[in-house]
Design an enzyme around this catalytic site. Structure first.
Site, mmCIF file in Angstrom:
data_model
loop_
_atom_site.group_PDB
_atom_site.id
_atom_site.type_symbol
_atom_site.label_atom_id
_atom_site.label_comp_id
_atom_site.label_asym_id
_atom_site.label_seq_id
_atom_site.Cartn_x
_atom_site.Cartn_y
_atom_site.Cartn_z
ATOM 1 N N CYS A 1 34.094 14.998 -26.748
ATOM 2 C CA CYS A 1 34.973 14.194 -27.647
ATOM 3 C C CYS A 1 36.327 14.071 -27.033
ATOM 4 C CB CYS A 1 35.065 14.741 -28.950
ATOM 5 S SG CYS A 1 35.268 16.622 -29.178
ATOM 6 N N HIS B 1 41.149 14.221 -33.228
ATOM 7 C CA HIS B 1 42.000 14.977 -32.125
ATOM 8 C C HIS B 1 43.095 14.225 -31.453
ATOM 9 C CE1 HIS B 1 38.482 17.511 -32.167
ATOM 10 N NE2 HIS B 1 37.904 17.516 -30.788
HETATM 11 P P1 NAP Z 1 26.501 21.290 -36.707
HETATM 12 O O1 NAP Z 1 27.092 20.962 -37.766
HETATM 13 O O2 NAP Z 1 26.438 23.106 -36.520
HETATM 14 O O3 NAP Z 1 24.982 21.052 -36.841
HETATM 15 C C1 NAP Z 1 23.986 21.368 -35.814
HETATM 16 C C2 NAP Z 1 22.688 20.614 -36.023
HETATM 17 O O4 NAP Z 1 21.572 20.958 -35.122
HETATM 18 C C3 NAP Z 1 22.098 20.741 -37.444
HETATM 19 O O5 NAP Z 1 21.670 19.733 -37.861
HETATM 20 C C4 NAP Z 1 21.026 21.966 -37.017
HETATM 21 O O6 NAP Z 1 19.860 21.956 -37.770
HETATM 22 C C5 NAP Z 1 20.563 21.485 -35.589
HETATM 23 N N1 NAP Z 1 19.999 22.477 -34.935
HETATM 24 C C6 NAP Z 1 20.514 23.734 -34.565
HETATM 25 N N2 NAP Z 1 19.512 24.216 -33.711
HETATM 26 C C7 NAP Z 1 18.392 23.520 -33.723
HETATM 27 C C8 NAP Z 1 17.033 23.670 -33.290
HETATM 28 N N3 NAP Z 1 16.788 24.786 -32.349
HETATM 29 N N4 NAP Z 1 16.428 22.685 -33.073
HETATM 30 C C9 NAP Z 1 16.652 21.537 -33.784
HETATM 31 N N5 NAP Z 1 17.804 21.174 -34.577
HETATM 32 C C10 NAP Z 1 18.540 22.087 -34.430
HETATM 33 O O7 NAP Z 1 27.182 21.016 -35.068
HETATM 34 P P2 NAP Z 1 27.654 19.689 -34.813
HETATM 35 O O8 NAP Z 1 29.019 19.541 -34.934
HETATM 36 O O9 NAP Z 1 26.989 18.371 -35.489
HETATM 37 O O10 NAP Z 1 27.426 19.653 -33.388
HETATM 38 C C11 NAP Z 1 26.091 19.550 -32.810
HETATM 39 C C12 NAP Z 1 26.053 19.602 -31.088
HETATM 40 O O11 NAP Z 1 26.795 18.303 -30.971
HETATM 41 C C13 NAP Z 1 27.138 20.491 -30.531
HETATM 42 O O12 NAP Z 1 26.500 21.719 -30.230
HETATM 43 C C14 NAP Z 1 27.403 19.704 -29.358
HETATM 44 O O13 NAP Z 1 26.487 19.921 -28.450
HETATM 45 C C15 NAP Z 1 27.358 18.445 -29.751
HETATM 46 N N6 NAP Z 1 28.706 17.944 -30.078
HETATM 47 C C16 NAP Z 1 29.367 16.927 -29.122
HETATM 48 C C17 NAP Z 1 30.654 16.650 -29.383
HETATM 49 C C18 NAP Z 1 31.184 15.718 -28.531
HETATM 50 O O14 NAP Z 1 32.363 16.174 -27.963
HETATM 51 N N7 NAP Z 1 30.732 14.415 -28.116
HETATM 52 C C19 NAP Z 1 31.350 16.861 -30.575
HETATM 53 C C20 NAP Z 1 30.808 17.740 -31.670
HETATM 54 C C21 NAP Z 1 29.307 18.321 -31.224
HETATM 55 P P3 NAP Z 1 19.804 22.969 -39.245
HETATM 56 O O15 NAP Z 1 20.555 22.241 -40.111
HETATM 57 O O16 NAP Z 1 18.550 23.119 -39.210
HETATM 58 O O17 NAP Z 1 20.768 23.953 -38.665
HETATM 59 O O1 3JN Z 2 35.394 21.742 -30.177
HETATM 60 C C1 3JN Z 2 35.691 20.511 -30.150
HETATM 61 O O2 3JN Z 2 36.388 19.927 -30.611
HETATM 62 C C2 3JN Z 2 34.562 19.740 -29.405
HETATM 63 C C3 3JN Z 2 33.169 20.423 -29.343
HETATM 64 C C4 3JN Z 2 32.113 20.259 -28.562
HETATM 65 C C5 3JN Z 2 30.954 20.968 -28.372
HETATM 66 C C6 3JN Z 2 30.725 22.072 -29.339
HETATM 67 C C7 3JN Z 2 29.490 22.850 -29.036
HETATM 68 C C8 3JN Z 2 28.940 22.622 -28.037
HETATM 69 C C9 3JN Z 2 30.354 20.737 -27.355
HETATM 70 C C10 3JN Z 2 30.401 19.681 -26.361
HETATM 71 O O3 3JN Z 2 30.413 18.633 -26.786
HETATM 72 O O4 3JN Z 2 30.988 19.995 -25.129
HETATM 73 C C11 3JN Z 2 29.223 21.825 -27.134
HETATM 74 C C12 3JN Z 2 28.396 21.617 -25.836
HETATM 75 O O5 3JN Z 2 27.398 20.798 -25.864
HETATM 76 O O6 3JN Z 2 28.505 22.191 -24.897
#
Ligand code: NAP
Ligand code: 3JN
Length: 332
Positions: free
Chosen positions: A130, A237
């Protein structure tokens, strides 16, 4: 033409945003499928007023669905375990995690910046971090018009970037409850650590910004440093970006450039105390730029302040825009 779309991690912070942006943009959907871990499987989420049952993510639940786009936000381990399975069954995977971002076979894409990179895809496209995404949108006009030698990133990142857990730490932290997600209290505090530390003293988040910027601009010669900081803000952010341009510039031209750049809103009127702030941009699609001023301490130096909704443009929206690029370019 309409498509079968899977949202993997549908119950999470980013997954829920995927769902509402698909609704808002009227993405052409034939069937939609929601996946989570076994924890949330069986729960119901709405899509356009229809109840959809969340399914557990496993190969049996993927294979007969003819999924066209799989939008992943369930963490890197889940992406590593399941992205290639979706590709095997014919889907294009757009992955929000860091799992594939630096893989040379995987395009890392911000549509306004390097949308054509999707032409080289082999099934998986990575969505940048992000903090990188909003910086890329803001730096692209400078990169194209003046060239860039060096970038110094300092971020002020909202708790929603750390998912549901991060959000809860701030909500409950203001009542005095100890943090569950962050290493220190986030209420009434700032934490100069996002993600874990590496041997070089940087955090993973800082190295993501550095490495992803070089990949998206196709420019390994860029000199970049970063400090990423968590602040007690729910949405949005903010980034202070100091840039050393390759050529000289007139500051009025920079204002004009930002007034006419794709995906950017210029908000810079210091005589009226107007500049972008996270409180104003939650729910917005664009990247907001302000506090534009010359850095007098070096030749061709510039400071800008950049704010965007980290869960929209920083995550779900950018991924959906990548899917829209596939449709526009008739690649699917
Ligand atoms: P979150 O609110 O903790 O949600 C995690 C999601 O992943 C929930 O739907 C969870 O399901 C699911 N999950 C976890 N383990 C799983 C598994 N083994 N199999 C299937 N589903 C699973 O986290 P979030 O903020 O949405 O972020 C999720 C991911 O998106 C992060 O880890 C990161 O990789 C990515 N992300 C990227 C950015 C970016 O910068 N582009 C920003 C934020 C996040 P349950 O409800 O069953 O636990
Ligand atoms: O902390 C933030 O503001 C952004 C977080 C992103 C994030 C959180 C957990 C795992 C990532 C990411 O998108 O880089 C990951 C990950 O996939 O490594």
């Amino acid at each position: 033409m309409s498509y079968n779309v899977a949202v993997v991690g549908a119950t999470g912070m980013v997954g829920r945003q995927f769902i509402s942006i698909l609704e808002e943009r009227n993405f052409p959907i034939n069937n939609i499928y929601f996946f989570s871990s076994s924890r949330s499987a069986g729960s119901i989420l709405k899509f356009k007023n229809t109840d959809i049952t969340v399914e557990e993510l496993n190969e049996d639940n993927i294979k007969n669905k003819k999924i066209d786009f799989a939008l992943f936000s369930a963490g890197g381990d889940t992406s590593l375990a399941f992205a290639k399975i979706f590709v095997k069954y014919g889907a294009i995977v757009i992955d929000n995690s860091s799992a594939f971002r630096m893989d040379p076979n995987v395009p890392l894409v911000v549509p306004e910046v390097n949308g054509d990179d999707i032409l080289n895809h082999k099934g998986i496209i990575a969505n940048p971090n992000c903090s990188t995404i909003q910086a890329m949108v803001a730096l692209k006009p400078l990169y194209d018009n003046y060239g860039i030698n060096r970038i110094i990133y300092s971020t002020y990142q909202a708790v929603s970037g750390a998912g549901m857990g991060g959000f809860k730490d701030l909500e409950e932290g203001v009542t005095g409850k100890a943090p569950q997600k962050f290493t220190s209290p986030i209420a009434f505090n700032v934490i100069p650590q996002i993600d874990s530390f590496l041997d070089n003293g940087y955090t993973k988040e800082e190295m993501k910004m550095i490495n992803e910027t070089k990949k998206i601009f196709h420019d390994d010669a860029l000199k970049i440093t970063a400090t990423t900081v968590r602040v007690p803000v729910y949405h949005g952010h903010s980034e202070s970006i100091n840039i050393e341009l390759k050529t000289s510039f007139n500051i009025e031209d920079i204002f004009n450039l930002y007034n006419s750049s794709n995906g950017i809103v210029l908000k810079d009127d210091i005589s009226n105390n107007i500049y972008p702030m996270p409180i104003d941009i939650a729910g917005k699609d664009e990247v907001y730029v302000g506090r534009i001023r010359r850095d007098f301490s070096l030749d061709n130096g510039l400071n800008i302040w950049v704010v965007a909704d980290n869960i929209r443009k920083g995550a779900a929206l950018n991924a959906i825009q990548i899917a829209e690029c596939f449709i526009e370019k008739k690649l699917i």
